[in-house]
Structures are given as C-alpha cells and as structure tokens.
Design an enzyme around this catalytic site. Structure first.
Site, short mmCIF file in Angstrom:
data_model
loop_
_atom_site.label_atom_id
_atom_site.label_comp_id
_atom_site.label_asym_id
_atom_site.label_seq_id
_atom_site.Cartn_x
_atom_site.Cartn_y
_atom_site.Cartn_z
N TYR A 20 0.83 -1.21 0.00
CA TYR A 20 0.00 0.00 0.00
C TYR A 20 0.86 1.26 0.00
O TYR A 20 0.68 2.14 0.83
CB TYR A 20 -0.93 0.02 1.23
CG TYR A 20 -1.76 -1.21 1.33
CD1 TYR A 20 -2.86 -1.39 0.49
CD2 TYR A 20 -1.45 -2.22 2.23
CE1 TYR A 20 -3.63 -2.56 0.56
CE2 TYR A 20 -2.20 -3.38 2.31
CZ TYR A 20 -3.28 -3.53 1.47
OH TYR A 20 -4.02 -4.66 1.54
N ASP A 249 -13.92 -16.84 7.06
CA ASP A 249 -12.53 -16.45 6.78
C ASP A 249 -11.77 -16.38 8.10
O ASP A 249 -11.88 -15.40 8.84
CB ASP A 249 -12.53 -15.10 6.05
CG ASP A 249 -11.12 -14.60 5.74
OD1 ASP A 249 -10.15 -15.16 6.29
OD2 ASP A 249 -10.99 -13.63 4.97
N LYS A 278 -2.19 -16.75 7.15
CA LYS A 278 -1.39 -16.01 8.13
C LYS A 278 -0.60 -16.89 9.10
O LYS A 278 0.49 -17.28 8.78
CB LYS A 278 -2.28 -15.00 8.86
CG LYS A 278 -2.65 -13.81 7.96
CD LYS A 278 -3.00 -12.56 8.73
CE LYS A 278 -2.98 -11.33 7.84
NZ LYS A 278 -4.23 -11.05 7.14
C1 LIG Z 1 -4.73 -10.98 5.76
C2 LIG Z 1 -6.09 -11.44 5.47
C3 LIG Z 1 -6.45 -11.88 4.18
C4 LIG Z 1 -5.50 -11.86 3.01
O1 LIG Z 1 -4.41 -12.68 3.19
P1 LIG Z 1 -3.06 -12.45 2.31
O2 LIG Z 1 -2.17 -13.57 2.71
O3 LIG Z 1 -2.55 -11.09 2.69
O4 LIG Z 1 -3.47 -12.51 0.89
C5 LIG Z 1 -7.74 -12.34 4.00
N1 LIG Z 1 -8.63 -12.36 5.01
C6 LIG Z 1 -8.31 -11.95 6.26
C7 LIG Z 1 -9.34 -12.03 7.35
C8 LIG Z 1 -7.04 -11.46 6.52
O5 LIG Z 1 -6.74 -11.01 7.75
#
Ligand SMILES: *Cc1c(COP(=O)(O)O)cnc(C)c1O
Length: 432
Positions: A20, A249, A278
């Site tokens: 960013y 997610d 993550k």
């Molecule tokens: C960080 C994140 C993503 C994206 O993951 P990347 O590895 O940066 O592509 C998607 N959803 C949530 C909830 C996140 O915290």
C-alpha cells in the site's frame, strides 16, 4: 547511518514496492537483519520488540528451533515438486491435520500460497457448487460491512465497500450484498436487532446468493472490531435455512489468536467452507488453505466439468506444508489458551487506563489482540518513529493503534508494548 545501510535504502527507494505504498516511500523503511524470539535486529544496531507478529503470523516468535528444524529436514529431501499428478508426505500430513482440528465436517483441503487466493478459491467453490446444483442464478455473495478478505479482485469485492477499494475499481468488481457491521460488541448483551439487516437481505435475495462470507468474531484489517458470538450462531442458522453456503474467513483469527483455536469455536459453529492462512506456518513461509465439506466437494464433482477449476503452480509446496505441520503441533502441544489468556489479561489491565486519555474513542482487547481506537486518523510520520524510539515495532493504520504480539511474549515485553502505545497516544492523539 553507515554508508552500506544508506546505499541499500537508496536501492529500496528506487526499485522496491512496499505494501500500500507510493513508488517511493515518504518515510524510509527500517532494514531488518535478523529476528529472534520476539525481537527484530535492525541493521543499524537497534533492537525492537515485535508487537505485530509480522502481520499476525509469527505466533511462536522468530527462529523457533522446531520450525527451523522442520524446514531444514524438508530442504534436505526436496523443496518443491509439482502437485498435478504428484503428491507429497508433508501435504498429506498437513491436510489430514487440518481436517482433524477444524470444526464440523470440513473434510477436503485446497492448498494455495496466500490468504487472498484462498478466498478466491472459497468463492469459486461456492459458485461452482451453485452451478452444479442447477442454480447458476445464485452467482452473488452476501457479506457484512467492515470486513477484509484480501487484495485480489474476488476478495476485494467482499471487503468493506467504503474502506475497501470499491470506488477505485468501480465497474470491474462484481457487486455483492452488504449487511450492517456485525454486532453487538463481544461481551455486550445480545440484541436481536443486530442480525436484522442480514436477515432481510437473505429473505429478499437468497435465490441470488451462492454464499455468505465473513470473519468470525473479529473483523481484522477492516477495523479491528470484536462482535458477539451469538451473531455467528444466527448466521449459521440463517444460512442453513436459506440454503446458502457459509464461508468463514479464519485467516486472521485461526490458530489461537482470539483465545480459541478458531474464531468459530467461540460460537461452537461449523462453516461449509473455511479459509486459513497467516499463522498457518507460524509466519515462516507463505501458505494458505481452503477447506470444504464433502457435500460441497461431491456436489462439484457430480456436475460438468466435474473438477474445481483452480491449480496454483506452487500448490502443496512441501517446505511450507512441513513447517505448517510443525507450527500446528507446536501450538497444540503448548498451553496456548493459557498463554493467550495471560496476554489478554495483561493487555486489558495495561491498555484500559488509556480510555481516559484525550483523543481516545475506544479501548478493546480480545485474546492476544489489543486495540486503541482514536478519534482521528493517526499521523504515521509522527507515530511510527515515536514507537521505534520506544523500542517496539507496531504498525498503526487509520484510527487504530493495535498490537497482536507473538504468544510467547513475556510480561515485561508486553508492558514495553503497552507503555509505548500509551506514550504515543499521550503525545500525538490530539491534533492541534
Ligand atoms: C490478511 C487477510 C487476508 C489476506 O491474506 P493475504 O495472505 O494477505 O493474501 C484475507 N482475510 C483476512 C481475514 C485477513 O486477515
């Protein structure tokens, strides 16, 4: 600064994109030379306590011998082989483990390289499933405001429509349905009104909706909000009643961050599709996964083309899978619930007094997440160097100054982090 460091930073300035960021950063980044435990060693000799876990991933800190050993062992066998037509032991073991530890009937795992891609795969699963059932008109998604699901196009389209990048890519992003920000707050009494806007959207539009996607209990990069687990229970019931798939997610919440292994566990619900990323590898390598039920997988298999149309080049990377497995085993063999609880208690005790400071709108803590929400956006040009002067690494955004420390962070280091947060709020939160 030595000339070696300034030469390197000049090259960074000239040639390297950062997240960013404009082509050239106003503030030069810090050059990190190594990391150990919860500490980052900078090239100029300074040492910072890491309160970010490298974007919430390094839950065991840096240089953990068990994780280093897992990678070393796997390197000596093979770093990578393709996944089309071939398979490998770390990938099989990791997928089996993920199925075992995730809630409900999730039984099939798609491995990919990043969180955003795992969200793309989740969306694709939902759309292909709808098509396979002869319901191609169910080609839209339902989500909530204040969410964040990644930076690729499918994922961007379900990020918050105001804070996200919708205006920038208007006409390119698919248009989905957005319910109000989930509520009430975690810890507040339940209130049926909170679910109403979502309920209404489902009543009116379920026949157009393939899936609902949201982050469980904690909305991360979209605003660091914590909401009532009952909201999730209602979401699960509504999705089932309206025959809409539930995609959860867990990329930010998975692997202990909120005090439970998964965010879903606060509500004892299970989704139809789940994304993890993550902290999956303990922050060692880029890896993410999308899990789904047999119902979804078999549904897709029964209709043309009979396959899930996705296949990353580095799918099932053995190095990443072996370190992910080691990280999960390390987490499960540690008293992570107690560790996170201890951090939660300490963050609460030490951040709560900041509520009284001028310029502070809210203070909230859940698991190993501590947030000070300010009334105005932070001035990063002041805040970032001030935090570094305090000896801690934090990366505030918008109106949010927050920490997500590694679970191994000792009480003294937590105090350093919360002290730094407090000091910079006292100095810089109120604009003159
Ligand atoms: C960080 C994140 C993503 C994206 O993951 P990347 O590895 O940066 O592509 C998607 N959803 C949530 C909830 C996140 O915290």
């Amino acid at each position: 600064m030595t000339s070696r460091i300034s030469d390197l930073l000049a090259c960074d300035h000239r040639h390297v994109w950062h997240p960013y960021a404009a082509p050239s950063l106003a503030e030069p980044p810090l050059l990190v030379e190594s990391a150990y435990g919860v500490r980052l060693q900078l090239a100029d000799g300074r040492i910072l306590i890491d309160g970010m876990s490298s974007w919430w991933a390094a839950i065991h800190g840096y240089g953990h011998p068990a994780l280093n050993a897992a990678i070393g062992l796997q390197v000596s066998r093979m770093s990578h082989v393709m996944f089309g037509g071939l398979t490998n032991l770390p990938a099989i073991d990791l997928c089996t483990k993920l199925v075992e530890i995730t809630p409900g009937a999730l039984s099939r795992v798609f491995l990919c390289d990043s969180g955003s891609v795992s969200v793309e795969v989740a969306i694709k699963l939902a759309l292909q499933y709808a098509q396979a059932r002869g319901m191609a008109e169910r080609n839209r998604l339902l989500t909530v405001r204040g969410g964040y699901h990644g930076d690729t196009f499918g994922a961007m389209a379900v990020c918050d429509p105001v804070n996200g990048m919708h205006t920038l890519f208007q006409g390119v992003l698919p248009r989905h349905f957005f319910a109000d920000v989930p509520g009430p707050e975690f810890g507040a009494p339940w209130n049926n009104d909170s679910i109403q806007s979502l309920e209404i959207l489902l009543l009116r539009h379920a026949h157009e909706i393939a899936a609902l996607i949201l982050e469980p209990v904690v909305q991360g990069a979209g605003g660091m909000r914590f909401y009532h687990p009952e909201y999730l229970r209602r979401v699960r019931a509504l999705c089932s009643a309206h025959d809409v798939l539930l995609i959860v997610d867990e990329i930010a919440t998975g692997f202990g961050r909120t005090g439970e292994l998964f965010g879903c566990d606060h509500a004892a619900i299970a989704p139809d599709i789940m994304c993890v990323g993550k902290a999956l590898t303990g922050g060692m390598l880029s890896l993410a996964a999308t899990l789904c039920t047999d119902q979804v997988a078999d549904g897709i298999a029964k209709a043309s083309p009979g396959v899930l149309m996705h296949g990353p080049t580095f799918m099932g990377n053995p190095l990443a899978c072996s370190v992910a497995l080691a990280s999960i085993e390390l987490l499960l063999s540690s008293p992570f619930r107690e560790n996170v609880k201890r951090i939660e208690r300490q963050l609460s005790a030490e951040l709560e007094p900041c509520r009284m400071l001028p310029g502070v709108a809210d203070v909230r803590v859940l698991g190993a997440i501590g947030v000070i929400e300010l009334e105005d956006p932070v001035d990063m040009r002041l805040l970032q160097p001030a935090l570094v002067d305090e000896g801690v690494w934090l990366r505030p955004f918008g109106r949010l100054l927050y920490t997500m420390p590694p679970f191994i962070t000792e009480p003294d280091d937590i105090t350093r982090i919360t002290g730094a947060m407090r000091h910079v709020v006292e100095r810089y939160a109120v604009r003159d």
